[in-house]
Write an enzyme that holds these catalytic residues in place. Structure first.
Site, PDB file in Angstrom:
ATOM      1  N   ASP A  99       0.537  -1.588   0.352  1.00  0.00           N
ATOM      2  CA  ASP A  99      -0.055  -0.082   0.284  1.00  0.00           C
ATOM      3  C   ASP A  99       0.582   0.539  -0.146  1.00  0.00           C
ATOM      4  O   ASP A  99       1.742   1.209   0.593  1.00  0.00           O
ATOM      5  CB  ASP A  99      -0.779  -0.149   1.228  1.00  0.00           C
ATOM      6  CG  ASP A  99      -2.090   0.107   0.825  1.00  0.00           C
ATOM      7  OD1 ASP A  99      -2.610   1.639   0.372  1.00  0.00           O
ATOM      8  OD2 ASP A  99      -3.079  -0.130   1.432  1.00  0.00           O
ATOM      9  N   ASP A 200      -2.835   4.553  -2.438  1.00  0.00           N
ATOM     10  CA  ASP A 200      -4.275   4.933  -1.307  1.00  0.00           C
ATOM     11  C   ASP A 200      -5.167   6.264  -1.917  1.00  0.00           C
ATOM     12  O   ASP A 200      -3.866   7.259  -2.165  1.00  0.00           O
ATOM     13  CB  ASP A 200      -3.726   4.958  -0.164  1.00  0.00           C
ATOM     14  CG  ASP A 200      -4.674   5.508   0.953  1.00  0.00           C
ATOM     15  OD1 ASP A 200      -5.708   4.754   1.303  1.00  0.00           O
ATOM     16  OD2 ASP A 200      -4.890   6.374   1.213  1.00  0.00           O
ATOM     17  N   GLU A 255      -6.402   3.500  -5.857  1.00  0.00           N
ATOM     18  CA  GLU A 255      -7.868   4.012  -5.572  1.00  0.00           C
ATOM     19  C   GLU A 255      -8.361   5.293  -5.632  1.00  0.00           C
ATOM     20  O   GLU A 255      -7.917   5.892  -5.347  1.00  0.00           O
ATOM     21  CB  GLU A 255      -7.497   3.669  -4.032  1.00  0.00           C
ATOM     22  CG  GLU A 255      -9.060   3.777  -3.043  1.00  0.00           C
ATOM     23  CD  GLU A 255      -8.998   3.801  -1.761  1.00  0.00           C
ATOM     24  OE1 GLU A 255     -10.164   4.112  -1.104  1.00  0.00           O
ATOM     25  OE2 GLU A 255      -8.161   4.918  -1.314  1.00  0.00           O
ATOM     26  N   HIS A 321     -11.394  -3.452   2.685  1.00  0.00           N
ATOM     27  CA  HIS A 321     -11.078  -3.487   3.878  1.00  0.00           C
ATOM     28  C   HIS A 321     -11.783  -2.569   4.443  1.00  0.00           C
ATOM     29  O   HIS A 321     -12.761  -1.674   5.335  1.00  0.00           O
ATOM     30  CB  HIS A 321      -9.764  -3.514   4.847  1.00  0.00           C
ATOM     31  CG  HIS A 321      -9.268  -1.993   3.776  1.00  0.00           C
ATOM     32  ND1 HIS A 321      -8.932  -2.049   2.835  1.00  0.00           N
ATOM     33  CD2 HIS A 321      -8.921  -0.798   4.411  1.00  0.00           C
ATOM     34  CE1 HIS A 321      -8.553  -0.915   2.403  1.00  0.00           C
ATOM     35  NE2 HIS A 321      -8.386   0.103   3.291  1.00  0.00           N
ATOM     36  N   ASP A 322     -12.701  -1.656   3.607  1.00  0.00           N
ATOM     37  CA  ASP A 322     -13.591  -0.297   3.660  1.00  0.00           C
ATOM     38  C   ASP A 322     -14.676  -0.674   3.188  1.00  0.00           C
ATOM     39  O   ASP A 322     -15.352   0.302   3.494  1.00  0.00           O
ATOM     40  CB  ASP A 322     -13.129   0.367   2.862  1.00  0.00           C
ATOM     41  CG  ASP A 322     -11.686   1.308   2.889  1.00  0.00           C
ATOM     42  OD1 ASP A 322     -11.479   1.018   3.934  1.00  0.00           O
ATOM     43  OD2 ASP A 322     -11.264   2.645   1.938  1.00  0.00           O
TER      44      ASP A 322
END
Ligand code: GLC
Ligand code: CA
Length: 557
Positions: A99, A200, A255, A321-322
């Site tokens: 990440d 990210d 993202e 994970h969100d």
């Protein structure tokens, strides 16, 4: 013309390290834990691993607030553990992406600590500082986990900008020195032989010049026009690519917010030299918003499949994970959990784009229902709950129901390895409670059952590896207006696969267009037993039934 790439042919798996496997009994997942589970992942068949942040961090947002990019969070392990994990993954034919959180750092990062000391410190311009306006914040922009995107700092009487929480100040990408410092850090990671990055919140790196107020808003507002995709967005991405990324054989996944087919092509078309692909998740947010509406799901996915084909690549996902777990939101977490989990697996693994499986998806893990807000850990969840109860006066039962449906912690409960009290994740009480359904949903039991969701995912992954039509093939939608059935073909050379999905708990009748000849076709996979005689005359589909056929003859439409 198709440009083949290893990362297009990969099947990716997202690991949330904190909740994956705890090797040393402190209740927190760690790097040696991932190392111990590489063989499990190899057995599943995935070959590209994405790890959520493992860098040094005060953990205001579970590692998305980095205080040292080149140090490892001690709870996760050491740099030697990272190096070993990379080596061992490579030895097994798997690649690893990290990440990359470069829109912001932690407020504890030495750059910010220096920056906030005084207006003339060398690191001042690594961040975004502004004077207030009329005794208030510089503008009305809203942060993701907060009200205002600006926080006042008494030391210098100015405000700093943060797209997320006040513990995550935004970096000032307009400053070439900051960009050079980031590139140097990125290069240091690439020299460790990692295989790429997930970038990210990358849409936020360029903001509208002058930080204009969003007109007409009487409250703080997430200003999509000004806070994302500013005028230098593509310039920065190209510079990042040219300066560092292009020198390595890696993959980059962005993202990105508010994506359209057009803006994806502008960023991910190979000749743009920016990023290899964005994640695709319009269908996740939309299907949550629109309820269980298969029509909408196929509309969205079809638009992307047709729009990007041979123009730009993407990374579809149903879980991360969100987001809440897809089996619980769109699928059916009770009676048809297995069938619906397999159905979404079938869809994910047969679409164009690098599929991203999220840990636990391969055993059909579900949302969690904690009975008190005290059991939740996520900053976003806690802020949302606080706002509901303290500011909007919502009663606690209703507030908790909202949290149950939306919390990011739904996806963050420990990976369910077995049916022991700490789910085989740890020997002690984990950092977040386990989902009580671990007694029936766990890896141990899935591996022993040849009919499990795990076994089905294994088979799907192999199918994708043996049929390049699922990677590069053309997409063609059938039964466009059918309210329940999603049916499409993927064709590549003479390999033509037909995917049939009943996205509901109902039992709709399937009437395939006459042009699709199922005679002599081969059933490659299905989530229900299929009578061979049934092959020729498909009629009623069972709840969440999924089948993939290889068609014998290419059809003319
Ligand atoms: C991304 C991450 C999310 C994090 C945020 C801030 O959206 O996926 O978990 O909270 O960025 O870094
Ligand atoms: Ca640990």
């Amino acid at each position: 013309m198709t440009d083949s790439k290893w990362w297009k042919e990969s099947v990716a798996y997202q690991i949330y390290p904190r909740s994956f496997y705890d090797s040393n009994g402190d209740g927190i997942g760690d790097l040696p834990g991932i190392l111990q589970k590489l063989d499990y992942l190899k057995t599943l068949g995935v070959d590209l691993l994405w790890l959520n942040p493992i860098y040094a961090s005060p953990d205001a947002d579970n590692g998305y607030d980095i205080s040292d990019y080149l140090a490892i969070q001690p709870q996760f392990g050491t740099m030697a553990d990272v190096e070993r994990m990379i080596e061992e993954a490579h030895r097994r034919g798997m690649r690893i992406i990290m990440d990359l959180v470069i829109n912001h750092t932690s407020d504890q990062h030495p750059w910010f600590v220096e920056s906030r000391k005084s207006k003339d410190k060398p690191y001042r311009d690594f961040y975004i500082w502004r004077d207030g306006k009329d005794g208030r914040e510089p503008n009305n922009w809203q942060a993701h986990f907060n009200k205002s995107a600006w926080t006042f700092d008494e030391q210098t009487n100015q405000y700093y900008l943060h797209t997320f929480s006040p513990y995550q100040p935004d970096l000032n990408w307009e400053n070439p020195k900051l960009r050079a410092a980031l590139y140097e850090m990125i290069e240091a990671w690439l020299k460790k032989d990692i295989d790429g990055f997930r970038l990210d919140a990358i849409s936020f790196i360029s903001k509208a010049p002058g930080f204009p107020d969003h007109p007409g808003a009487d409250d703080y507002i997430f200003d999509r026009k000004n806070m994302i995709h500013g005028p230098e967005y593509h310039t920065y991405l190209r510079e990042l690519y040219q300066t560092v990324l292009s020198k390595y054989d890696i993959v980059t996944v962005g993202e990105c917010l508010d994506l359209t087919v057009e803006s994806t092509i502008e960023m991910a078309a190979p000749e743009r030299n920016e990023l290899n692909m964005p994640f695709l998740f319009e269908h996740i947010s939309e299907t949550i918003k629109c309820g269980k509406n298969p029509q909408r799901l196929k509309e969205i996915l079809t638009r992307w499949q047709l729009g990007l084909h041979q123009k730009a690549w993407s990374g579809p996902a149903f879980n991360n994970h969100d987001s809440p777990r897809v089996v619980s939101t769109f699928g059916n977490e009770t009676q048809y959990r297995e069938a619906s989990a397999k159905l979404f697996g079938t869809l994910l693994l047969t679409l164009e784009g690098t599929p991203f499986i999220y840990q636990g998806e391969e055993i059909g893990m579900t949302n969690v229902v904690f009975s008190t807000i005290a059991d939740y850990r996520d900053i976003d969840t806690l802020n949302t709950h606080h706002a509901l109860v303290e500011e909007k006066g919502v009663d606690s039962v209703t507030a908790l129901a909202t949290i149950h449906a939306t919390s990011r912690d739904n996806a963050r409960t420990p990976m369910q390895w077995d049916d022991s009290p700490h789910v085989g994740f740890s020997t002690v009480e984990p950092w977040i409670k386990v989902n009580p359904n671990y007694t029936t949903i766990n890896v141990q039991q899935s591996i022993a059952d040849s009919n499990s969701i795990f076994a089905y995912y294994q088979k799907l992954i192999q199918l994708r590896k043996t049929h390049l039509s699922l990677v590069y093939g053309e997409y063609e939608l059938f039964l466009e207006n059918h309210p329940e059935i999603y049916c499409f073909a993927r064709t590549w050379d003479d390999d033509r696969l037909l995917v049939i999905l009943n996205c509901t708990p109902r039992q709709p009748v399937l009437a395939l267009p006459a042009a699709i000849e199922l005679a002599d076709s081969e059933l490659l996979i299905s989530n229900y037993p299929v009578d061979l005689a049934d092959n020729l005359h498909l009629r009623v589909l069972r709840p969440y039934e999924a089948r993939v056929y290889r068609l014998h003859e290419p059809v003319e439409l």
